[in-house]
Motif scaffolding. Structure first.
Motif, PDB file in Angstrom:
ATOM      1  N   SER A  90      -4.456   3.518  -3.359  1.00  0.00           N
ATOM      2  CA  SER A  90      -4.908   4.142  -2.368  1.00  0.00           C
ATOM      3  C   SER A  90      -6.581   3.873  -2.147  1.00  0.00           C
ATOM      4  CB  SER A  90      -5.468   5.722  -2.098  1.00  0.00           C
ATOM      5  OG  SER A  90      -3.203   5.719  -2.389  1.00  0.00           O
ATOM      6  N   ASN A  98      -5.418  -5.256  -2.240  1.00  0.00           N
ATOM      7  CA  ASN A  98      -3.200  -5.741  -1.209  1.00  0.00           C
ATOM      8  C   ASN A  98      -3.549  -7.189  -0.500  1.00  0.00           C
ATOM      9  OD1 ASN A  98      -1.462  -5.892  -0.318  1.00  0.00           O
ATOM     10  ND2 ASN A  98      -1.624  -3.808   1.199  1.00  0.00           N
ATOM     11  N   HIS A 119       6.441   3.185   3.645  1.00  0.00           N
ATOM     12  CA  HIS A 119       7.103   2.722   2.350  1.00  0.00           C
ATOM     13  C   HIS A 119       7.510   3.221   1.259  1.00  0.00           C
ATOM     14  CE1 HIS A 119       3.453  -0.317   3.110  1.00  0.00           C
ATOM     15  NE2 HIS A 119       4.274  -0.558   3.787  1.00  0.00           N
ATOM     16  N   HIS A 120       7.292   5.043   1.155  1.00  0.00           N
ATOM     17  CA  HIS A 120       7.812   5.782   0.588  1.00  0.00           C
ATOM     18  C   HIS A 120       8.551   6.869   1.147  1.00  0.00           C
ATOM     19  CE1 HIS A 120       4.939   5.463  -2.680  1.00  0.00           C
ATOM     20  NE2 HIS A 120       3.596   5.342  -1.639  1.00  0.00           N
ATOM     21  N   PHE A 125       2.540  -0.688  -6.194  1.00  0.00           N
ATOM     22  CA  PHE A 125       2.380   0.340  -4.982  1.00  0.00           C
ATOM     23  C   PHE A 125       0.287   0.066  -5.578  1.00  0.00           C
ATOM     24  CE2 PHE A 125       5.572   1.987  -4.450  1.00  0.00           C
ATOM     25  CZ  PHE A 125       6.188   2.133  -2.797  1.00  0.00           C
ATOM     26  N   ASP A 168       0.652  -1.309   0.013  1.00  0.00           N
ATOM     27  CA  ASP A 168       0.363  -0.140  -0.183  1.00  0.00           C
ATOM     28  C   ASP A 168       1.120   1.020   0.091  1.00  0.00           C
ATOM     29  OD1 ASP A 168       0.554   0.027   2.821  1.00  0.00           O
ATOM     30  OD2 ASP A 168      -0.707  -0.627   3.821  1.00  0.00           O
ATOM     31  N   ASN A 169       0.355   1.958   0.111  1.00  0.00           N
ATOM     32  CA  ASN A 169       1.126   3.645   0.147  1.00  0.00           C
ATOM     33  C   ASN A 169       1.391   4.473   1.088  1.00  0.00           C
ATOM     34  OD1 ASN A 169       1.193   4.368  -3.211  1.00  0.00           O
ATOM     35  ND2 ASN A 169      -0.689   3.974  -2.831  1.00  0.00           N
TER      36      ASN A 169
END
Length: 154
Positions: free
Chosen positions: A94, A100, A71-72, A91, A66-67
């Motif tokens: 959203s 997922n 993770h970023h 990814f 997921d976002n």
């Protein structure tokens, strides 16, 4: 429960949390589940390192996630850019947890371990959850796979 009647359910007390960071192989059902202090960039990197160690013969390891901000994170991006890294991130959109696979695994876990059950001690709860995710899912993946991999055909 019949309408209008009240039902008293036992509830565990305390402030203990079970923070899990995990991945599942959609072909085999093998899981990598980490019990972490905090789910953050550091635990993400630790999970990715565990995935690379566990899949030493693969040239690419595709991870759907997921976002979440961690993770970023710069630390994660920097780790992924190091020479020799084999993790490739994908990814999911959203607000689409149904796409997922790990969210689908959490749902299966809740259906089988936590729904309508009360664990007197946190330790018992943690052992039931981790045992299901680490042992039961891989052993019974044929039974669970359609619930987990429905949107991901291998």
């Amino acid at each position: 429960m019949p309408r209008g009647q009240r039902c008293a359910l036992p509830a565990a007390s305390g402030r203990d949390r079970l923070n899990l960071h995990g991945a599942i192989d959609l072909e085999t059902g093998q899981t990598r589940i980490m019990d972490v202090q905090t789910v953050d960039a550091e635990s993400t990197i630790a999970l990715f390192e565990a995935l690379e160690r566990a899949n030493s013969t693969m040239s690419r390891i595709h991870v759907f996630l997921d976002n979440a901000r961690y993770h970023h994170a710069r630390a994660v991006t920097g780790w992924l850019q190091q020479p020799g890294r084999r993790i490739v991130l994908h990814f999911v959109p959203s607000y689409c947890p149904h796409l997922n696979p790990i969210e689908r695994l959490w749902k299966v876990m809740h259906e089988n371990v936590t729904h309508n059950r009360c664990y007197a001690k946190f330790r018992d709860f943690a052992q039931a959850v981790l045992g299901f995710l680490r042992e039961t899912v891989p052993l019974r993946f044929d039974e669970f796979s359609s619930s987990i991999t429905d949107n991901f055909r291998v």
